[in-house]
Scaffold this active site. Structure first.
Site, short mmCIF file in Angstrom:
data_model
loop_
_atom_site.label_atom_id
_atom_site.label_comp_id
_atom_site.label_asym_id
_atom_site.label_seq_id
_atom_site.Cartn_x
_atom_site.Cartn_y
_atom_site.Cartn_z
N ALA A 257 26.75 67.35 66.73
CA ALA A 257 26.74 68.17 67.95
C ALA A 257 27.58 67.50 69.03
CB ALA A 257 25.31 68.37 68.43
N CYS B 17 28.33 65.71 54.16
CA CYS B 17 28.61 67.10 53.83
C CYS B 17 29.50 67.26 52.61
CB CYS B 17 29.25 67.81 55.03
SG CYS B 17 30.75 67.01 55.61
N ASN B 18 30.20 66.21 52.20
CA ASN B 18 31.06 66.36 51.03
C ASN B 18 30.88 65.27 49.99
OD1 ASN B 18 32.85 64.14 51.90
ND2 ASN B 18 33.52 65.59 53.46
N ARG B 19 29.79 64.50 50.09
CA ARG B 19 29.55 63.49 49.06
C ARG B 19 28.10 63.02 49.06
NH1 ARG B 19 32.84 59.95 48.22
NH2 ARG B 19 34.54 60.97 49.32
N SER C 270 37.71 61.47 52.01
CA SER C 270 37.08 62.64 52.61
C SER C 270 37.89 63.90 52.37
CB SER C 270 36.91 62.42 54.12
OG SER C 270 36.10 61.31 54.38
N GLY D 213 21.90 72.43 67.56
CA GLY D 213 21.80 71.05 67.06
C GLY D 213 22.09 70.07 68.18
N THR D 214 21.53 68.87 68.06
CA THR D 214 21.69 67.87 69.14
C THR D 214 22.02 66.48 68.59
OG1 THR D 214 19.30 67.49 69.10
CG2 THR D 214 20.14 69.08 70.71
N GLN E 109 24.61 63.75 66.00
CA GLN E 109 25.95 63.19 66.08
C GLN E 109 27.02 64.27 65.97
OE1 GLN E 109 27.05 60.26 66.83
NE2 GLN E 109 29.21 60.61 66.35
N GLU F 202 33.97 60.83 61.34
CA GLU F 202 32.52 60.73 61.24
C GLU F 202 32.02 59.79 60.14
OE1 GLU F 202 34.12 63.59 61.34
OE2 GLU F 202 33.47 64.63 63.15
#
Length: 444
Positions: free
Chosen positions: A196, A47-49, A111, A191-192, A194, A118
């Site tokens: 989630a 989400c950030n890289r 991060s 969502g199902t 990781q 994560e």
């Protein structure tokens, strides 16, 4: 040689990172299959890289330049991102800095939320994907395995890992001011995967018990059964929205799963809540930004969450960085030792060949015995021990060239030096960072 193309929250827009998370899964496979220079590739998109770790077979500057250009154009075309913007946002790392960077990334030190949980799993899954697609290489395997080992050490041996922070936790911390009582809050989880599971754990830590789950891909029933939740069917999605205080989306779907029309439809459901908080943790985004314009709805997305990242816990981060630096130094030393292996192998082969020839001569005139042969072989092993150890020590000091020169000068074993993989230096500064412009200038 290994290089890394990286665009992250510090040097790239969120919109660009979102685009790069879509449609790039097959690019690594195509690069390895068609490029004359790229022998291996592992892609890490979070989400950030966005990062592409490439194993370049051609050590010359021109080869690196072409590989970087091929990768930038391929990823840009696959994601729909502007190639010019992508070039401007990408930083290219070469040589030792690649390991330094990945070890820090996998440990959560680069991060948005320093120490997030994560990222270590995402790094492992990136390598697994490369294995499945057949795009990894022996050098990339060693690099990523060592990175995972380092991240585990950071988690178990420093306060940074003990903090257990994550973007999910930060998002829920930001939601605190909107929640009167977590125990009475009704949550719809979309969502199902990781994220989630991580979200669910964080919600339960806060005392939330009324949680339903919806899956755009139809996995809600299985996930709900494992986690003790109530599944939501496709035809019950709007009704579930109507009865939720908080909607958290963390789906891997590459299309929007919640837009303004869904919320407008939910207001027509009898007893529908008039206010709700929507938290979008998806990348690419799961929620259309237009949701923020619906009366009674508030949208908290990754871009907003990133702006509220807390200050680093300096002591814990310092300990973690020291551990990462040591791990990277040991990794570099190990690689350096491997560089002199051809020289050591050539020297051992040379001496044992001489010994075998002398034993054969002695056997032919009847002057050799089994006991004497064993003693001589032991003697050669003892003689080789010290130069072998010294060769590794010199390699760790960055003096591998001296080892090859000595073997060639003293024993005439020029083939040992010829078998060494020589990495020519690409244009870089003291940090090992190069720009795409520098690569293009070098190629010209």
């Amino acid at each position: 040689m290994l290089i890394c193309l990286t665009a992250n929250h510090r040097n790239a827009s969120f919109d660009l990172l979102e685009k790069l998370s879509v449609g790039t899964a097959d690019v690594a496979k195509n690069l390895v299959g068609t490029s004359d220079f790229v022998q291996g590739a592992v892609v890490l998109a979070t989400c950030n890289r966005f990062e592409a770790y490439l194993d370049i077979d051609e050590p010359l500057t021109a080869g690196v330049s072409l590989a970087v250009e091929e990768a930038a154009e391929s990823f840009g075309a696959a994601s729909g991102a502007d190639v010019g913007e992508l070039r401007d946002s990408l930083t290219v790392l070469c040589g030792d800095t690649v390991a330094d960077h990945l070890f820090a990334v996998s440990s959560g030190l680069e991060s948005v939320v320093v120490g997030e949980d994560e990222i270590a799993g995402q790094v492992r899954r990136a390598l697994t994907t490369a294995r499945v697609e057949g795009t990894t290489s022996s050098d990339l395997e060693r690099l990523f395995q060592r990175a995972s080992h380092t991240s585990r050490d950071v988690k178990t041996k420093t306060g940074l890992g003990g903090a257990g922070r994550s973007l999910v936790r930060l998002a829920l911390d930001l939601a605190e001011s909107r929640v009167t009582d977590w125990a009475a809050t009704r949550v719809l989880l979309v969502g199902t995967g990781q994220y989630a599971r991580v979200t669910l754990a964080n919600l339960r830590e806060r005392g939330v018990t009324d949680i339903r789950v919806f899956s755009p891909s139809g996995r809600a029933v299985v996930f709900a059964a494992k986690q003790g939740l109530e599944p939501v069917a496709a035809d019950g999605y709007v009704e579930a929205l109507a009865g939720s205080d908080i909607v958290i989306t963390c789906s891997t779907a590459e299309t929007v799963v919640l837009d303004a029309s869904h919320l407008h439809a939910s207001t027509a459901v009898p007893g529908a809540f008039t206010r709700r908080l929507v938290i979008d943790l998806g990348l690419p985004r799961n929620v259309d930004p237009g949701v923020a314009g619906v009366a009674g709805a508030e949208l908290l997305d990754l871009e907003t969450i990133s702006l509220h990242a807390p200050l680093d816990e300096l002591n814990a981060e310092s300990d973690a960085r020291a551990l990462v630096d040591r791990a990277a130094a040991e990794y570099r030393a190990g690689k350096a030792e491997a560089e002199v292996t051809p020289a050591v192998v050539a020297l051992r082969a040379h001496l044992f060949d001489l010994l075998d020839a002398e034993i054969a001569r002695s056997q032919s005139n009847g002057s050799s015995s089994e006991q004497t042969e064993r003693a001589l072989r032991h003697l050669v092993g003892v003689i080789l021990h010290s130069p072998s150890v010294r060769a590794r020590e010199l390699a760790r000091e960055g003096r591998a060239d001296e080892v090859f020169a000595a073997v060639e000068t003293l024993f005439g074993l020029g083939g040992a030096a010829a078998s060494r993989a020589a990495d020519a230096a690409a244009p870089h500064d003291a940090s090992g960072t190069v720009s795409l412009d520098a690569h293009r200038r070098a190629h010209r």
